[in-house]
Design an enzyme around this catalytic site. Structure first.
Site, PDB file in Angstrom:
ATOM      1  N   GLY A   1       0.068  31.904  -2.990  1.00 17.93           N
ATOM      2  CA  GLY A   1       0.784  30.995  -2.087  1.00 17.93           C
ATOM      3  C   GLY A   1      -0.084  29.828  -1.647  1.00 17.93           C
TER       4      GLY A   1
ATOM      5  N   GLU B   1      10.539  34.656   8.312  1.00 18.43           N
ATOM      6  CA  GLU B   1      10.695  33.347   8.950  1.00 18.43           C
ATOM      7  C   GLU B   1      11.560  32.433   8.075  1.00 18.43           C
ATOM      8  OE1 GLU B   1       7.895  35.017   8.604  1.00 18.43           O
ATOM      9  OE2 GLU B   1       6.478  34.650  10.244  1.00 18.43           O
TER      10      GLU B   1
ATOM     11  N   HIS C   1     -13.490  13.228  21.074  1.00 17.71           N
ATOM     12  CA  HIS C   1     -13.146  13.196  22.500  1.00 17.71           C
ATOM     13  C   HIS C   1     -12.610  14.540  22.977  1.00 17.71           C
ATOM     14  CE1 HIS C   1     -13.828   8.858  22.715  1.00 17.71           C
ATOM     15  NE2 HIS C   1     -13.451   8.892  21.442  1.00 17.71           N
TER      16      HIS C   1
ATOM     17  N   GLU D   1      -7.592  33.070   4.690  1.00 18.21           N
ATOM     18  CA  GLU D   1      -6.741  34.083   4.054  1.00 18.21           C
ATOM     19  C   GLU D   1      -7.427  34.595   2.780  1.00 18.21           C
ATOM     20  OE1 GLU D   1      -2.146  34.268   4.477  1.00 18.21           O
ATOM     21  OE2 GLU D   1      -2.487  33.294   2.559  1.00 18.21           O
TER      22      GLU D   1
ATOM     23  N   LYS E   1       7.525  31.955  -2.189  1.00 15.00           N
ATOM     24  CA  LYS E   1       7.130  32.639  -3.429  1.00 15.00           C
ATOM     25  C   LYS E   1       7.909  33.947  -3.572  1.00 15.00           C
ATOM     26  CE  LYS E   1       3.230  34.690  -5.801  1.00 15.00           C
ATOM     27  NZ  LYS E   1       1.809  34.959  -5.851  1.00 15.00           N
TER      28      LYS E   1
HETATM   29  O1  F6P Z   1       1.979  36.033   5.254  1.00 13.47           O
HETATM   30  C1  F6P Z   1       1.094  35.366   4.446  1.00 13.47           C
HETATM   31  C2  F6P Z   1       1.776  34.794   3.265  1.00 13.47           C
HETATM   32  O2  F6P Z   1       2.049  35.788   2.368  1.00 13.47           O
HETATM   33  C3  F6P Z   1       0.951  33.676   2.632  1.00 13.47           C
HETATM   34  O3  F6P Z   1       0.018  34.152   1.768  1.00 13.47           O
HETATM   35  C4  F6P Z   1       2.009  32.849   2.010  1.00 13.47           C
HETATM   36  O4  F6P Z   1       1.558  31.557   1.726  1.00 13.47           O
HETATM   37  C5  F6P Z   1       3.069  32.875   3.086  1.00 13.47           C
HETATM   38  O5  F6P Z   1       2.996  34.168   3.615  1.00 13.47           O
HETATM   39  C6  F6P Z   1       4.461  32.588   2.640  1.00 13.47           C
HETATM   40  O6  F6P Z   1       4.881  33.467   1.635  1.00 13.47           O
HETATM   41  P1  F6P Z   1       6.139  33.149   0.757  1.00 13.47           P
HETATM   42  O7  F6P Z   1       5.861  31.886   0.010  1.00 13.47           O
HETATM   43  O8  F6P Z   1       6.303  34.326  -0.156  1.00 13.47           O
HETATM   44  O9  F6P Z   1       7.311  32.979   1.674  1.00 13.47           O
END
Ligand code: F6P
Length: 551
Positions: free
Chosen positions: A267, A213, A384, A353, A207
């Site tokens: 998100g 990451e 299990h 969240e 978003k």
């Molecule tokens: O760190 C939490 C968050 O902001 C979530 O709310 C979101 O779904 C995720 O990170 C990924 O965010 P983005 O889609 O902006 O990479």
């Protein structure tokens, strides 16, 4: 109407008295006393059955909970969300994910502008794009058909697509789909290591298009494509999903491969928007539309059905009852459906969240607990592993079981019957338990001597009276999945309204991100650790330094 706090607090106290006076409410006896209990405490919406008769509630509880919903103005707040009011008060944004699944002729207004045409035009572009990829008319740089899709995203930009694609495997006739989310290099290495860059399309889904990451993994994947096929091939192998179109362009992804969405889509509510592109590529535009239609049906039910027979509101009220009145800290969600193996994680983000908050809408400290810990695994695997805890542990955990009457494998009907039997058996076992006397008698009749039976009977005694909710549908179709997810979305919103918190922001994730950024140069050996770090962190850093391999 708006929230009447005085009234709310008074009903809350009444509910607490009611819970205390009637505790422990004996669900088993409630069934014995009322042969129509199932009819009274279950709701049906087409083929969807919502059975909450195995919950520790009676008519009085429901009446009070209903009053509570009105005191919190659940209907008014719900309508405000549908009307596009800025219900996400800390970001001054609407939460209009419901508009994403509305039929094309409907109207949803934001700042006096109908946003449905914008939504439909992105959907139509997604349909064209995924149709071309699926047919093989939009090709790789070498003119071949794409065989594999890699979605790079995290949180809501990962959990929705991975969960839904697994859920809808019987409908999957498009390219194979893979997911990279973790910053751990093992993830990108393992996934890309098994793929051929020549026939792989990478979708970068974010978003904000700033998530560390995602951008780090996307840059790695970009190099992977460029090294194998040449820089000029990158544009045909990368697509993007984002609300930050400028940042996508800066990354170098072509406009015709970019699918936007809007800041009013959270998100964790974004699977219905272009974040659903991998799902559309997997199952095709037609099935994707049915997925949206199922969610829309639930939206209509939520919007127009009276509180007392409104399934998402009832699920929210029961959640509130268990979390706030009964003070149970967790809830377990058990899909009796292997293909929903990612559903607990998806609902974990949706719920935790949204409602893991400690201040109310006006910023003052909350006076009651807020959202619970949400956890689970598919049945029968969970049976299990942790069902021991559910049956005999000292904490009570309300359990929500999700099951489908029919399977997609007619040749394995006998196994599906076993699955159904296990699901029902668990709800009965949680409810009835097994008394000391019964356990003792069973042991004696199995031939065990009295002394041994006395020793073993306490271990084989189950307290019972443990609450569960069962949600049953005909078959796990795209439509049924859409309906189920929308049900849970609205339940979370209802609980947030009752708790008077903002279910649409997530400031709690920010601090860790900031600290990770400041720790990175220290971990990488480029900076000395500042003395402002606590002793534990300094100790951990020293241990890393002592054992790290030369970089
Ligand atoms: O760190 C939490 C968050 O902001 C979530 O709310 C979101 O779904 C995720 O990170 C990924 O965010 P983005 O889609 O902006 O990479």
């Amino acid at each position: 109407m708006s929230r009447d706090e005085v009234q709310f607090q008074s009903i809350l106290q009444e509910l607490k008295r009611h819970a205390r006076d009637d505790a422990p409410f004996d669900i088993k006896h409630a069934f014995a006393d009322d042969s129509r209990r199932f009819d009274t405490f279950s709701l049906v919406f087409d083929d969807l059955l919502f059975d909450f008769s195995k919950c520790a509630v009676n008519i009085k509880t429901l009446q009070q909970l209903e009053k509570l919903a009105y005191a919190a103005d659940v209907p008014g707040q719900r309508d405000a969300m549908f009307a596009g009011d800025p219900v996400n008060v800390t970001e001054n944004r609407a939460a209009l994910h419901v508009a994403l699944r509305a039929p094309k002729e409907s109207q949803f207004f934001l700042d006096d502008r109908n946003i449905v045409p914008d939504i439909q035009s992105v959907l139509i572009r997604m349909e064209k794009f995924s149709g071309e990829i699926r047919r093989g008319t939009r090709t790789t740089a070498n003119g071949d058909r794409f065989t594999d899709i890699v979605n790079i995203g995290i949180g809501g930009s990962n959990l929705g697509p991975i969960m839904a694609i697994n859920a809808l495997k019987p409908y999957h006739d498009g390219p194979r789909c893979h997911f990279i989310s973790n910053i751990d290099g093992a993830h990108v290495s393992d996934v890309l290591g098994s793929l051929d860059p020549k026939t792989t399309l990478v979708i970068v889904s974010s978003k904000t298009f700033t998530t560390r990451e995602t951008i780090t993994n996307a840059l790695y994947a970009r190099r992977w494509i460029a090294d194998a096929l040449g820089e000029e091939s990158v544009e045909k192998h990368f697509a993007a999903v984002s609300s930050a179109l400028g940042k996508v362009a800066d990354f170098g992804i072509d406009q015709s491969y970019t699918f936007g969405f809007w800041d009013w889509v959270g998100g964790r509510y974004s699977i219905w928007a272009s974040v659903g592109l991998p799902l559309m590529l997997a199952v095709g535009p037609q099935q994707f539309r049915l997925f949206l239609a199922g969610a829309h049906e639930m939206d209509e039910h939520f919007r127009h059905t009276h509180v007392s027979i409104n399934i998402p509101i009832m699920l929210g009220l029961l959640g509130f009852w268990y979390r706030v009145i009964c003070n149970y800290p967790t809830r377990s969600i058990i899909p009796y459906e292997q293909r929903l193996l990612h559903l607990p994680a998806y609902l974990q983000q949706l719920d935790m969240e949204s409602n893991g908050k400690c201040v109310t809408l006006d910023g003052s400290a909350v006076s009651t607990p807020t959202g619970p810990v949400v956890w689970g695994e598919p049945g029968t695997d969970g049976q299990h592993a942790f069902f021991q805890f559910l049956h005999q542990g000292t904490d009570i955990t309300p359990v929500e079981l999700i099951i489908f009457i029919n399977a997609h494998e007619p040749n394995l009907q006998s196994q599906h019957n076993m699955l159904l039997a296990n699901c029902l058996a668990q709800t009965e076992a949680l409810l009835y338990g097994c008394s000391y006397e019964t356990s003792y008698k069973k042991l004696i009749s199995s031939g065990i001597d009295v002394a041994e039976a006395k020793k073993l009977a306490p271990h084989k005694t189950f307290p019972g009276n443990r609450p569960s909710i069962t949600i049953m549908q005909k078959l796990l179709t795209p439509y049924a999945l859409g309906r189920l997810l929308a049900l849970y979305e609205h339940r979370v919103v209802v609980e947030g309204i009752l708790m008077n918190i903002n279910s649409f922001d997530q400031w709690g994730v920010e601090l860790g991100k900031e600290l990770a950024a400041t720790l990175l140069p220290v971990v990488a050996g480029k900076e000395e650790a500042g003395l402002h770090h606590d002793g534990s962190t300094l100790g951990l850093l020293a241990h890393i330094n002592a054992y790290r391999r030369e970089q």
